[in-house]
Every structure is written in C-alpha cells, then in structure tokens.
Scaffold this motif. Sequence first.
Motif: not given
Length: 637
Positions: A404-429
Amino acid sequence: MTEFLSRFVWIMRKKLSEAYPDCDKNTIDGMLVIIVEKVVSEMEKGGLEQMTGTAASTPSEDFSEDLWRTVWDVSNVVLQDMEKEKKKEKMKIFLQSEEVKEMYRFAGEVGIRGDMLRELRFKWAREKMEESEFYESLEQLRKEEAQTESPEKEHLRKEIAGGEDGVGYNDNVGEGKQKIDSLPKRHGKIKYKIYGLDLSDPEWAEVADKVHKSGEVMWPQEPKPISGRCKLVTDKILSLQEADDPAPLLGEWIGLLQPSRVDWIAFLDKLKEQNSHIYFKIAELVLDEESFHANVRDYSKLIDALAKENRLEDAERILRKMNENGIRPDVITLTIVVHMHCKSGNLDRAKEAFESLRAHGFQPDMKVYNSMIMAYVNAGQPKLGESLMREMETRDIKPTKEIYMALLRSFAQVGDVNGADRISTTMQFAGFQPSQESCALMVEACERAGNLDQARHYFDQMMKLGHKPDDRCTASMIAAYEKKNLLDKALNLLLELEKDGIEPGVATNTVLVDWFSKLELFDEVEQILDKIAEQGEAPPLKLHISLCDMYVKSGAEKKALQALGVLESKIEQLESADFERIIDSLKSGGFVEDARRIHGMMEARGFVLSEPLKVALTASRAVGTSNRSNKYSPEQR
C-alpha cells in the motif's frame, strides 16, 4: 490361587465393613475365613473359572442369595483385574520386541512425533500380541485334538501307513481313510486372500513395483566412493579458476567414475560449497549429460541461483536451453523468472513471464504479486500496480502495508491525487490507520498536482491526528504555497510550526532558497544558507540548482561556475526538468558555451531538450552572444 485370594480378601473386607459397620475387626476376619473357605472349596472343584461359570447361578446352602451374589461379583472383578494385569505385563514384552522397535524407529525417521508415534507403537505391540495369542491358541487346539484322538484311530493310522509300504495294500481301507492322509488335487491357480483382498490379481505386481520404487526414494542410493586417479581429477576440478575451461577435466572424470544421478548431485553439492565460481559453468554442462537425467527442478534451481547472483544473461541462457530441450517450465520456474526480471527492472520481460504463468493455469501467489506491483511502482506506472492489487483483493489475498505504501508513494511522486486518495482509503478499509508517512505522501501528491487547498487539508488532518509533520512534509507544503506565490501564508505556517517546536530542516530551507532566489531576495538566501551550514547536513542537489540559477542572475560568475561544477560532478542524479532549468539559466545569463556543454550531457543521459529552449539556444549562438565564462581558465572553472 494366592494372588486371587489376596485380591479377593482385600475387596471383600471393604464390602463386609460397609455392610456391618458395628462389627469389630475380629468378627470381620471370622466372616472372611468362612467365605474364603467356601470359595476355595468351590474353586477346587473346577479352578478359578469355576467362580465365573455355573457356580454363580447355583445358590449356596451356607450363604444367602445376596451374599453369594456378592461373592461371585467380587470373584469376577478379581479375575478380570488379574487378566488385565497379565495382558499388561505381556504388552510390555511386545513393546520392547525388536520388530516393534524397528517400526518405531522408522516412523520417527519419516517425521512422526508426539502422541501419534506413541499410539502407533502401542498399536503395533497389540497386533503382535494378538498374533502371538492366535498362534498359541492354534497350538493349544492341536494339543487338545491330539489328546482326544482315540487309540483306535491311532492304530488305524499306523495300519494304513504300514499298508502303503507293504505289498498287500488293502484298497478298501485306503479308500476309507484317504481324506485323512492326503490333500485333494488342486485345480487352477492359487488365490491368496488377506483381509478380503485377492492378492493373486496381476495388478498387485504393479503395486509391488511401485512399492519398490518408493523404497528407492525413501532409502536413496549412496554415491560411489571416489579414490585413486578419479580423486586426483576431482581435486583438480575443485581448484579450477573462473576463467578456466572445465570441459576436459569433466570428461575425464566421467570416464573414470561412470557417474549416476546420485554421484552427480553429490559432486555438485561439494563443488558449490568449495568452489562457487566454477560451479555455474559445470552445472550448466551437467544439464546436458544423459546420466544426470536433468528434470525441471534442476533447471529452476540453477536459474534461481544465477538470478540471486545478478547473472541475468546466464539465467536467460539456461531458460532458453530448457525450452530447447522440451522441458516445460512449471510454476516454480516461472515464479523465479518473474522475480528475476522484476528485480532487474526489466518490466516487459517480467510482464511476459507473469502472463505466461497465468496462461499455464497457475495462480500467482503473494510473492509474485508483490514483485510485479513493485516493478510497476519502480517503472512509474502505479495504476497498473493498483489493478494487480485489486486482483489480489478479489482472490482474498490481503496486500501488505508495504505494498500500500509503495503504491501511495508512487502516486504521490507523479502527482496523481485521485490515485493516492484511492490507496489511502483502501488502506483504512484494510485496517491500516493513517500514519504520519501516509499523510505526508498525500500532501506531496497535492503539492505536485498544484492543489494547494487539498494539500493544506491533509496537512491539517495530520496535525489533528496527532502526527507532527517532518521536514519533508513541511517542504511539500511550502512548495505548494510557492507554486501559488503565497509567501505570506507560507511564512505564517512556519511561524505556527515554530510555536509548536518544529524547526524547518534542510528540505524546507531548500524550498525557501529556491523561492527567494526566484524573487531575487539574495540577502535572505544567504541567511538561509548559513542556517543550513549550521545544521551540518549535506545540502541536496536541488539546492545547488537553485544557487546556480541565483548566482547567474545576480552576475556572480565565480560562484555560478562553482555551483555549476558541483552539478557536473553529480550529473547522473539530474532529471530532465533539472537539465532544462540549468540550461535555460545559463543561456539567459550569457553562458552559452556552458549551456551547450550541459545540453550534450543531457543528450548523453537520454533526455531530450524541449523544442523552444533548443531553438533559443541555437539562436543565442548564431547571434554570437558572448560567453562570460571565457574569462576563466578551465582550472578556475
């Protein structure tokens, strides 16, 4: 008899004491004497079994019916206890028998432990005891039969035996007693039946062969002893260097030993332990030997060993050889290939191996998914990695927090807010609560996307959750303000953090240096540089880029060239955007030749300069813009 009476008196004394609590010990003893005398008289008539036979149903003239029934019950209990003790002692003997101990040792060798091993030992001992009792009963029946034979039958048998030897054999007598002295003639094949199984069926021959093969697996052959000239050749092979050709010595070794697969395996294990450098060469040659009988596991082990040593070309060659020899890769081999290409960063070959794994009907496991997702992350394609993560969830394979953190870090590096938000939400679930790092990555994603409001929202949310922002998170927030050129709000944020005891670090100061240099606040930049020097940390590459740009703009040629020299020493760390900024700054400041030199380094790295900047750089040289750096010698530069 003694043991029976001892047990009988001990139990009967308790029952008499319970029935007559007012009687003293002498009276109870007197009662016992009378009862024992009666029991002994009954037992003398027919032995111990008399007490459990007809005597139980025959009322006694001396005892009441209840007393006689009690005497019979106690006698029955005593006989049962004696029988149990007898079997127990007999069981001890069979537990220590050689056959049972041999089966016990074998079961321990194949991995059976604990209560199950103990139960099996008792089971085998009980079976041996029952077998012994069966043969003892047969022997007893034979003796009883021999004792009950009448003298007439014995005499007649002797006469028949004598008649067969004499000349005048009586046919009538022979016919009458033929069934006793001879077996009937057998017709057809003998049928062997054990526990209802017809062992005369031909399929049991196949079962015997399979048992023999299983025995070879469980008790493998020992390698041949190596001695004499063969031992000398073996030592020469073990002492070879990596550049030597082992084929001649290996051929001589084969001719001397005539090895089987067991000998090859023992030789390779010894070689891997003592000379790992030459091991891979010889292992590859051994795969082609007929006596080795190479299988898919031999190929996969060698490919895995080569992959771990980062010898990818050799591993690819072994894989091609495997396909050429008609050996189809199994799930283990394909999994190794996927891990190998993911580790080397060859995404296309990793995808090819991954799809081949699926095409063969194999389902990827957790490790394969993790490798592929990390390969997509390292290649800057987090969306494809996210699709594999969703596939894992549909198969009830729970991704780890690291994924989860690797995907979140990758989305953050490319500036994909929606993708990062999806990963963050999935992590909480999935049960992973927001951490300081995940919140900082959300701030970074919003900063790279230029979304200031969302960046501040996640920054405030992190503070509410009790996580203090680190230097990197604060730098991302300041960079978001920089893109909107909101210096007042950025400074207010820094003041609020200082009140909470959070001082800006190197990363935050680097962003401020870049911002102030663009605003041409050179005095403020020098103050920040002093703070960075006091912190004692190595300044990041971005700081040198900002300083080069600032010194070029301010006309400080010496400092500009010093900063450029630092950048040239770290040219491998520069990205395309960094090259663009350096070249544009040098061109604008009149350092055209330096700009062209950096452009050449950029092309050598595989980056392409943007078309407008390329045109401007060409035009600057065409009009003959002077290069101020020509005043300095190469040593000064």
